[in-house]
Design an enzyme around this catalytic site. Structure first.
Site, short mmCIF file in Angstrom:
data_model
loop_
_atom_site.label_atom_id
_atom_site.label_comp_id
_atom_site.label_asym_id
_atom_site.label_seq_id
_atom_site.Cartn_x
_atom_site.Cartn_y
_atom_site.Cartn_z
N ILE A 139 0.67 -0.88 -0.24
CA ILE A 139 0.27 0.13 0.24
C ILE A 139 0.80 1.12 0.02
O ILE A 139 1.86 1.41 0.86
CB ILE A 139 -0.75 0.10 1.46
CG1 ILE A 139 -2.10 -1.23 0.73
CG2 ILE A 139 -1.56 1.06 1.26
CD1 ILE A 139 -2.94 -1.12 -0.01
N LYS A 140 0.42 1.87 -0.78
CA LYS A 140 1.63 3.48 -0.79
C LYS A 140 0.97 4.49 -0.65
O LYS A 140 0.07 4.51 -1.27
CB LYS A 140 1.75 3.28 -2.92
CG LYS A 140 3.38 4.13 -2.84
CD LYS A 140 2.88 4.65 -4.40
CE LYS A 140 3.06 3.83 -5.58
NZ LYS A 140 3.53 4.49 -7.27
#
Length: 352
Positions: A139-140
């Protein structure tokens, strides 16, 4: 020709692709890439080319709005890439084979008037939502104040994080410390993995404009020096933490912006460790270069260059400028993606 990119990988660099376009993923896998990342600009380009029209028609028929369609298309493309890298993820025990999924850039849109606390809450909710059920998805989250404030809770919840939009040591340190605090709240560190995306070429664009007085030998080296210093700091921090998996830097923004620079400038300067997430054309340039790459990530510029850069650079001012620009470069592609989908709705819907 592929011998050149093989030599880059043999230095210890983990090659990632800055795209989830299916054909490019296949090509880069064949070259030895072990991961990929997505962002709204990448998704927009794929949608604009028309290859997803059939899927858009299905989603329109199901009654989804433009925003829901945008996120479903993103999810589809990231899952497709995840499936292609899944075996590498399993074989490495979780060290490689990751695909990054970027959370909604519009959370940082200043025109929406959200407070940092509201943004942080939404990052935590979205991070948990888009992480659920995935074994090789990162997850960025951006290294904005609101993004950094979400990291401890996300890490504690077992989310594998790619902290992006990092330009300075200060951002890196805040992000890393927050992730580590969260990781220590887990029952086990066995599956703990985190990466920190340090941007390169945007820094050199900034210094060419704002530090025009730098000597020829120092101009164009600021991004590389900054990345190498943070890389060493990251090595030192994790050395005694006893994590099963590597906690790594991603060298990002590796496509050159200066036409006089060779396209392999950054990948050559940082060969030898951690992750390079390169645009498709940069990996292609490595293939075509004929270069035999050697480890350089721990070779610092001459001390005179370091001293000149340190005397000239105001890191806080650079961070402020590049974060403002970086947020804008995140927000605009997401809005463009929504506009493209609205246009597709008009073209593809029966009433259109």
């Amino acid at each position: 020709m592929a011998d050149s990119i093989a030599s880059l990988i043999s230095t210890g660099t983990k090659l990632y692709l800055d795209s989830v376009e299916p054909a490019l993923v296949d090509q880069n896998l064949a070259w030895g890439a072990v991961g990929a990342t997505s962002n709204p600009a990448i998704i927009s380009s794929i949608v604009k080319d028309g290859g997803l029209d059939k899927r858009i028609e299905e989603l329109l028929a199901a009654g989804h709005d433009d925003e829901a369609i945008a996120w479903q298309l993103t999810d589809d493309l990231v899952i497709d890439a995840q499936n292609k890298f899944a075996s590498l993820n399993k074989e490495s025990g979780g060290n490689v084979g990751w695909v990054s999924f970027e959370l909604d850039p519009l959370l940082e849109d200043p025109t929406l008037g959200l407070s940092d606390a509201e943004r942080t809450k939404k990052y935590i909710e979205a991070g948990k939502k888009w992480n659920e059920g995935h074994t090789n998805r990162m997850i960025k989250v951006p290294a904005t104040p609101a993004g950094i404030a979400a990291l401890e809770e996300l890490a504690a919840a077992g989310v594998t994080l790619n902290v992006t939009l990092i330009f300075t040591d200060d951002q890196y340190t805040q992000a890393r410390d927050a992730v580590w605090r969260g990781a220590q709240r887990r029952d086990s560190l066995d599956h703990f993995k985190s990466v920190y995306s340090i941007f390169l070429s945007r820094i050199d664009v900034y210094t060419e404009k704002n530090l025009a007085g730098l000597s020829e030998s120092s101009q164009g080296q600021v991004g590389i020096l900054n990345a190498k210093r943070i890389w060493q700091k990251n090595q030192d921090f994790w050395a005694d933490k006893n994590t099963k998996l590597e906690q790594e830097l991603i060298f990002a923004s590796t496509g050159t912006k200066n036409p006089s620079d060779p396209p392999t400038k950054y990948i050559e300067a940082l060969a030898g460790s951690d992750i390079q997430t390169n645009p498709p054309e940069t990996n292609q340039a490595a293939v075509d270069s004929g270069i035999e790459f050697h480890r350089t990530v721990d070779q610092m510029p001459d001390q005179a260059i370091q001293d000149e850069i340190d005397a000239a650079l105001d890191s806080a001012a650079m961070q402020d400028a590049l974060m403002t620009e970086g947020v804008d470069k995140f927000v605009k592609p997401q809005r463009a993606l929504l506009e493209i989908i609205a246009q597709k709705r008009s073209e593809l819907s029966p009433a259109g």
